[in-house]
Design a protein around this motif. Structure first.
Motif, PDB file in Angstrom:
ATOM      1  N   ARG A  15       0.823  -1.219   0.000  1.00  0.00           N
ATOM      2  CA  ARG A  15       0.000   0.000   0.000  1.00  0.00           C
ATOM      3  C   ARG A  15       0.851   1.261   0.000  1.00  0.00           C
ATOM      4  NH1 ARG A  15      -2.987  -2.876   3.615  1.00  0.00           N
ATOM      5  NH2 ARG A  15      -2.075  -1.781   5.377  1.00  0.00           N
ATOM      6  N   SER A  16       1.944   1.248   0.754  1.00  0.00           N
ATOM      7  CA  SER A  16       2.719   2.482   0.907  1.00  0.00           C
ATOM      8  C   SER A  16       3.748   2.682  -0.199  1.00  0.00           C
ATOM      9  CB  SER A  16       3.422   2.501   2.263  1.00  0.00           C
ATOM     10  OG  SER A  16       4.391   1.482   2.332  1.00  0.00           O
ATOM     11  N   TYR A  17       4.211   1.628  -0.813  1.00  0.00           N
ATOM     12  CA  TYR A  17       5.318   1.764  -1.745  1.00  0.00           C
ATOM     13  C   TYR A  17       4.934   1.525  -3.202  1.00  0.00           C
ATOM     14  CZ  TYR A  17       9.920   1.282  -3.842  1.00  0.00           C
ATOM     15  OH  TYR A  17      11.006   1.440  -4.636  1.00  0.00           O
ATOM     16  N   TYR A  18       4.067   0.600  -3.447  1.00  0.00           N
ATOM     17  CA  TYR A  18       3.828   0.183  -4.819  1.00  0.00           C
ATOM     18  C   TYR A  18       2.628   0.857  -5.461  1.00  0.00           C
ATOM     19  CZ  TYR A  18       7.593  -3.076  -4.356  1.00  0.00           C
ATOM     20  OH  TYR A  18       8.828  -3.612  -4.170  1.00  0.00           O
ATOM     21  N   ASN A  19       2.698   2.176  -5.559  1.00  0.00           N
ATOM     22  CA  ASN A  19       1.738   2.853  -6.405  1.00  0.00           C
ATOM     23  C   ASN A  19       2.346   2.883  -7.809  1.00  0.00           C
ATOM     24  OD1 ASN A  19       3.408   5.277  -6.708  1.00  0.00           O
ATOM     25  ND2 ASN A  19       2.885   5.671  -4.557  1.00  0.00           N
ATOM     26  N   GLU A  20       1.616   3.358  -8.778  1.00  0.00           N
ATOM     27  CA  GLU A  20       2.091   3.295 -10.162  1.00  0.00           C
ATOM     28  C   GLU A  20       3.405   4.052 -10.367  1.00  0.00           C
ATOM     29  OE1 GLU A  20       0.557   4.129 -14.720  1.00  0.00           O
ATOM     30  OE2 GLU A  20      -0.702   4.739 -13.040  1.00  0.00           O
ATOM     31  N   THR A  21       3.521   5.223  -9.805  1.00  0.00           N
ATOM     32  CA  THR A  21       4.732   6.029  -9.971  1.00  0.00           C
ATOM     33  C   THR A  21       5.948   5.314  -9.389  1.00  0.00           C
ATOM     34  OG1 THR A  21       3.451   8.070  -9.910  1.00  0.00           O
ATOM     35  CG2 THR A  21       5.808   8.261  -9.469  1.00  0.00           C
ATOM     36  N   GLN A  22       5.819   4.823  -8.158  1.00  0.00           N
ATOM     37  CA  GLN A  22       6.926   4.110  -7.518  1.00  0.00           C
ATOM     38  C   GLN A  22       7.302   2.856  -8.298  1.00  0.00           C
ATOM     39  OE1 GLN A  22       8.874   5.012  -5.210  1.00  0.00           O
ATOM     40  NE2 GLN A  22       7.818   6.713  -4.273  1.00  0.00           N
ATOM     41  N   PHE A  23       6.299   2.129  -8.754  1.00  0.00           N
ATOM     42  CA  PHE A  23       6.556   0.908  -9.513  1.00  0.00           C
ATOM     43  C   PHE A  23       7.348   1.217 -10.777  1.00  0.00           C
ATOM     44  CE2 PHE A  23       5.309  -2.026 -12.913  1.00  0.00           C
ATOM     45  CZ  PHE A  23       5.790  -3.211 -12.385  1.00  0.00           C
ATOM     46  N   LEU A  24       6.928   2.222 -11.514  1.00  0.00           N
ATOM     47  CA  LEU A  24       7.622   2.572 -12.757  1.00  0.00           C
ATOM     48  C   LEU A  24       9.048   3.050 -12.481  1.00  0.00           C
ATOM     49  CD1 LEU A  24       4.704   4.291 -14.687  1.00  0.00           C
ATOM     50  CD2 LEU A  24       5.665   2.011 -15.076  1.00  0.00           C
ATOM     51  N   GLU A  25       9.251   3.807 -11.421  1.00  0.00           N
ATOM     52  CA  GLU A  25      10.603   4.241 -11.059  1.00  0.00           C
ATOM     53  C   GLU A  25      11.481   3.042 -10.702  1.00  0.00           C
ATOM     54  OE1 GLU A  25      10.404   7.230  -8.011  1.00  0.00           O
ATOM     55  OE2 GLU A  25       9.348   8.643  -9.325  1.00  0.00           O
ATOM     56  N   SER A  26      10.941   2.097  -9.942  1.00  0.00           N
ATOM     57  CA  SER A  26      11.697   0.899  -9.567  1.00  0.00           C
ATOM     58  C   SER A  26      12.059   0.063 -10.788  1.00  0.00           C
ATOM     59  CB  SER A  26      10.889   0.040  -8.598  1.00  0.00           C
ATOM     60  OG  SER A  26      10.702   0.703  -7.394  1.00  0.00           O
ATOM     61  N   MET A  27      11.110  -0.105 -11.687  1.00  0.00           N
ATOM     62  CA  MET A  27      11.374  -0.890 -12.891  1.00  0.00           C
ATOM     63  C   MET A  27      12.401  -0.194 -13.778  1.00  0.00           C
ATOM     64  SD  MET A  27       9.802  -3.735 -12.737  1.00  0.00           S
ATOM     65  CE  MET A  27      10.197  -3.685 -10.996  1.00  0.00           C
ATOM     66  N   ASN A  28      12.352   1.136 -13.840  1.00  0.00           N
ATOM     67  CA  ASN A  28      13.333   1.883 -14.622  1.00  0.00           C
ATOM     68  C   ASN A  28      14.734   1.697 -14.032  1.00  0.00           C
ATOM     69  OD1 ASN A  28      14.047   3.783 -16.768  1.00  0.00           O
ATOM     70  ND2 ASN A  28      14.560   5.137 -15.056  1.00  0.00           N
ATOM     71  N   LYS A  29      14.867   1.792 -12.698  1.00  0.00           N
ATOM     72  CA  LYS A  29      16.166   1.582 -12.051  1.00  0.00           C
ATOM     73  C   LYS A  29      16.689   0.183 -12.335  1.00  0.00           C
ATOM     74  CE  LYS A  29      15.538   4.731  -8.168  1.00  0.00           C
ATOM     75  NZ  LYS A  29      15.318   4.819  -6.714  1.00  0.00           N
ATOM     76  N   LEU A  30      15.819  -0.801 -12.224  1.00  0.00           N
ATOM     77  CA  LEU A  30      16.204  -2.184 -12.485  1.00  0.00           C
ATOM     78  C   LEU A  30      16.677  -2.347 -13.927  1.00  0.00           C
ATOM     79  CD1 LEU A  30      16.420  -5.108 -11.549  1.00  0.00           C
ATOM     80  CD2 LEU A  30      14.003  -5.379 -12.135  1.00  0.00           C
TER      81      LEU A  30
END
Length: 75
Positions: free
Chosen positions: A48-63
């Motif tokens: 709930r706190s971390y995996y909103n769409e923006t955070q998810f896309l940023e994490s995938m971009n870093k990966l």
């Protein structure tokens, strides 16, 4: 992406050992429902706190960038 509060990391380099380790963890959680609930609640909070769409896309971009460049992913 797994933290000790909400789950267990399992090495994937050895499929036989991986299966054994997953089975061990499942038995551990099945035998300790309190631990299962604690980790489940922590996982729900993390999602709930971390995996909103923006955070998810940023994490995938870093990966992606780390994978393409060959640099380790900072945790």
């Amino acid at each position: 992406f797994v933290t000790p509060e909400c789950g267990y990391k399992v090495a994937v380099t050895d499929p036989t050992n991986m299966a054994t380790e997953i089975a061990r963890i499942l038995c551990l959680l099945d035998n300790d429902r309190s631990l299962l609930r604690i980790k489940g609640d922590a996982a729900s909070t993390r999602i709930r706190s971390y995996y909103n769409e923006t955070q998810f896309l940023e994490s995938m971009n870093k990966l992606f960038v780390c994978t393409v460049s060959g640099t380790p992913l900072a945790t």
